[in-house]
Structure formats: structure tokens, C-alpha cells
Design a protein around this motif. Structure first.
Motif, short mmCIF file in Angstrom:
data_model
loop_
_atom_site.label_atom_id
_atom_site.label_comp_id
_atom_site.label_asym_id
_atom_site.label_seq_id
_atom_site.Cartn_x
_atom_site.Cartn_y
_atom_site.Cartn_z
N LYS A 220 -84.46 -66.39 -10.47
CA LYS A 220 -83.37 -65.44 -10.74
C LYS A 220 -82.80 -65.66 -12.13
O LYS A 220 -82.48 -64.69 -12.85
N LYS A 221 -82.68 -66.91 -12.55
CA LYS A 221 -82.21 -67.23 -13.90
C LYS A 221 -83.13 -66.59 -14.94
O LYS A 221 -82.68 -66.00 -15.93
N ILE A 222 -84.43 -66.68 -14.72
CA ILE A 222 -85.41 -66.11 -15.64
C ILE A 222 -85.22 -64.60 -15.74
O ILE A 222 -85.21 -64.02 -16.84
N ILE B 133 -88.75 -68.13 -21.65
CA ILE B 133 -89.95 -68.96 -21.81
C ILE B 133 -89.68 -70.40 -21.39
O ILE B 133 -90.49 -71.02 -20.68
N ALA B 134 -88.53 -70.93 -21.79
CA ALA B 134 -88.21 -72.31 -21.42
C ALA B 134 -88.13 -72.48 -19.91
O ALA B 134 -88.74 -73.40 -19.33
N TRP B 135 -87.38 -71.60 -19.26
CA TRP B 135 -87.25 -71.68 -17.80
C TRP B 135 -88.55 -71.27 -17.09
O TRP B 135 -88.92 -71.84 -16.06
N GLY B 136 -89.24 -70.28 -17.66
CA GLY B 136 -90.46 -69.79 -17.01
C GLY B 136 -91.56 -70.83 -16.98
O GLY B 136 -92.23 -71.00 -15.96
N GLU B 137 -91.73 -71.56 -18.08
CA GLU B 137 -92.75 -72.61 -18.09
C GLU B 137 -92.35 -73.78 -17.20
O GLU B 137 -93.20 -74.43 -16.59
N ARG B 138 -91.06 -74.03 -17.12
CA ARG B 138 -90.58 -75.08 -16.21
C ARG B 138 -90.88 -74.69 -14.76
O ARG B 138 -91.34 -75.52 -13.97
N LEU B 139 -90.63 -73.43 -14.44
CA LEU B 139 -90.93 -72.95 -13.09
C LEU B 139 -92.42 -73.03 -12.81
O LEU B 139 -92.85 -73.52 -11.76
#
Length: 384
Positions: free
Chosen positions: A194-196, A209-215
Motif C-alpha cells: 500500500k505504501k508503494i 523503487i526503494a520500497w518496491g525492491e525491499r518488498l
């Protein structure tokens, strides 16, 4: 919570009932532990037992486990009528109403449960879900807000609360509760997703991108979140990183979550890299996915590729085909522009421009107003 409640009820008054020589709940508990629901039902339907609360609950519960929902509902309803203050039968009556698609009845039971146990956040949450399904967003938000106040560390509550706020165009509030949760807990992946999505809708592609790659590095079930990865892919695209787009697209292909939107993003990435052959191939796949709505966009993207490699006649043909299928006047203008500017064919350009004016005699947008002025100036060059 429900499992503990079941075990408590199954063992309730066991000694008293056994002493009466009647129904023994421990027999049912043993059958249920072994998942032998048919045997449990045979025992329940043959054991001499008055229809007391314990027996009715056990009967409804075993019917429920055996997917005999009509019989389960009848047993739980009888128990509810016998004692409206018991929470357990109402929990199952609400679930059974939900299974039937009867949100009004389910909501009524959850509201009863809230009156009986106002500190139980799950009932406020469940009622909020029913309000949402009944298209009552304000009530859904009010109930989920109460659930959140009782249990702010629940990922499921935070996720739904953020969704309801987002749908109500209260994106800043939605992101605030998501951020508060993620500061303490990043293990509930739907909230990270949801944050992404919130970052993407705000155009903050670096954060996506930062959160997406972490996910992606922690996600065992990416097939549950295809839209999140689409937003990640288009964030790379918007930041002009075609190699990252294609790397993500290949990963999505392996996960079985690529689809039309991802193929379109990959096509644009290949176009950025001037690999128009593969770009066109992917755009053809997109057209095959969907010959309506978005397909006009894919035809135009293919026309852009044709322009990039100076295949001007092909570009005109693609715009022409797009207009033939979708009847969007912009395609007539684009075809005319290519004939005018690249092919220097004023006669054919005039034909397309006049067709645009016939198809759109009154402009609907600012862009169409500008196009109309341009065409009229082209057709009447002597007029200023």
C-alpha cells in the motif's frame, strides 16, 4: 481467538452432562481433532441430548466444518434465539451470512457483537468491511477507525483503513497511518504494498523503487500483488531506467504476473533502447490482450516506433487502423501530421485534417481546441 472460544465451549459443563448419562462434548472434540466430521455428526444426531446451549453450538460448529452451511445456520440460529447474549453463535451466523452474500444480516450480527464486546477490535473491523461492501464509505471509515484505535498494530486493520481513506481521496491520512505502522513493523507485506501504491500515485518514483525492491526481496507471494509491481515497473520507466524495467519485467514473467500493463511498460523500455522490433512485438501482444480501451494507446505507441525508424507510411497506416477500430479523432490528426511534416503530402494531409474536423466539429478538450486552430490555419494559410 475463535479457536480458544470453541475449545472452551466444547469443554463447558462436560462433567455435568456426562453425569446425566447424555451427550458427551469430549466425543465431538475427539472427532473434530481427527477431522472426522461425518462421525461427529453421526454421534450428534444419535446421542440422546436435550437441545442445550453446548449441544446446539457443537452441532452448528460441526456442520460448519463439514461445509453444510444451511444446517449450521439453523443450529446457530436456534442457539441465538435461546440465548441472544452468547457471542459464539453470532460470530458464525455473521460468517454464514457473509458466505451467502447477505451483508445486511452479517452487519447486524457484527453490530450485536460490538454491543456485547465493544473492546474486541475484530468485530469493529468486520463491520467496517460490511459497510464498505454496502457502499457506505463514511460508515466503513468510522468503524475501521474504532478498530484501529483498539489495535493499531494489526496489519490487516491498517491495510483496510488505508484503503478506505485512499478511496475517499484522503491520501495523506492513509499514508500517515501506513508510515506509522511501517516504523514499527515491516513484516505485513500488504501494508508495504500500500505504501508503494500511495507513493506512485503521488509521483514519488524514487520512493516507490526503494520500497518496491525491499518488498520484492522478501515477497513469497508476488502473485498476490501484481499491481504493486506494475507501479514499480512504471516508476523505473518514468525515471528513464529501461534496463531496470526489463529486468523487473523478466522477473514478473517468471512469477506469472506480467500481463498487459507490464508488457506495455517493457515495450516502451525497448523503444527507449531503440530496439523497435521487440518493442513492436510486445505492443502486438498488448493489442492481443485487449482490443478495446487501452489498445488504441498501443497502436499509437507502435506508430511512434515507426516514426522513430522513419517508416512514415507504416505510422500513417497504424494511426488509420486505430481510428478505424476506435473512432478517436486524434488518430486522424496524427496521420495528417505525418503526411504533412514527414511525407510532404499536402493533399492527403488535407484529407485527414478535414476528416478530423468532421469527426470533431466542436472540440471537447484544450488539446482539441489547439488542434482545431492548427488545422484551420493549415487549410486557410492566407488567413492570420
Amino acid at each position: 481467538m475463535f479457536k480458544k472460544l470453541i475449545i472452551t465451549l466444547l469443554s463447558l459443563n462436560t462433567m455435568l452432562l456426562c453425569a446425566q448419562g447424555g451427550y458427551d462434548p469430549l466425543q465431538v472434540l475427539t472427532f473434530c481433532k481427527n477431522q472426522d466430521y461425518e462421525q461427529a455428526l453421526r454421534y450428534l444426531n444419535t446421542a440422546p441430548a436435550p437441545e442445550n446451549e453446548q449441544y446446539l453450538f457443537d452441532l452448528g460448529y460441526v456442520y460448519y466444518l463439514n461445509d453444510q452451511f444451511t444446517e449450521a445456520e439453523a443450529a446457530f440460529a436456534k442457539l441465538y434465539q435461546k440465548n441472544p447474549q452468547l457471542p459464539a453463535p453470532q460470530v458464525y451466523l455473521a460468517q454464514l451470512s457473509n458466505i451467502k452474500g447477505d451483508e445486511h444480516s452479517a452487519l447486524s450480527y457484527y453490530q450485536n457483537l460490538i454491543r456485547l464486546l465493544p473492546e474486541q477490535y475484530k468485530y469493529w473491523h468486520a463491520a467496517a468491511i460490511m459497510w464498505s461492501r454496502l457502499k457506505q464509505p463514511d460508515s466503513a471509515i468510522a468503524y475501521i477507525q474504532k478498530s484501529y484505535a483498539l489495535k493499531p498494530q494489526s496489519g490487516k486493520v491498517v491495510y483496510d483503513y488505508a484503503n478506505y481513506l485512499d478511496n475517499a481521496k484522503r491520501k495523506k491520512e492513509a499514508e500517515a497511518i501506513v508510515d506509522r505502522f511501517l516504523q514499527q513493523d515491516t513484516s505485513y507485506l500488504p501494508v508495504m504494498g500500500k505504501k508503494i501504491n500511495l507513493c506512485f500515485s503521488a509521483g514519488r518514483y524514487t520512493e516507490v523503487i526503494a520500497w518496491g525492491e525491499r518488498l520484492r526481496s522478501h515477497d513469497p507471494s508476488p502473485d498476490h500483488r501484481p499491481s504493486v509491481y506494475i507501479n514499480l515497473l512504471f516508476s523505473y520507466l518514468n525515471l528513464k531506467q529501461p534496463d531496470s524495467v526489463l529486468g523487473l519485467y523478466n522477473w514478473m514473467e517468471l512469477q506469472g504476473i506480467s500481463g498487459e500493463a507490464a508488457a506495455y511498460g517493457a515495450a516502451l523500455a525497448y523503444s527507449m533502447k531503440k530496439n523497435y522490433v521487440i518493442s513492436d512485438s510486445l505492443l502486438s501482444e498488448c493489442i492481443a490482450f485487449n482490443i478495446q480501451d487501452m489498445a488504441a494507446t498501443y497502436f499509437r505507441a507502435k506508430a511512434d516506433n515507426a516514426l522513430a525508424v522513419k517508416n512514415y507510411n507504416q505510422a500513417v497506416a497504424l494511426y488509420d487502423t486505430s481510428y478505424y477500430i476506435f473512432k478517436e479523432p486524434i488518430d486522424l490528426f496524427q496521420a495528417g501530421r505525418v503526411l504533412d511534416n514527414q511525407l510532404q503530402n499536402r493533399a492527403r494531409a488535407t484529407d485527414y485534417y478535414r476528416r478530423f474536423l468532421r469527426a470533431r466539429p466542436v472540440p471537447k478538450t484544450n488539446d482539441e481546441e489547439n488542434i482545431t486552430r492548427y488545422i484551420k490555419a493549415f487549410l486557410n494559410p492566407q488567413k492570420k
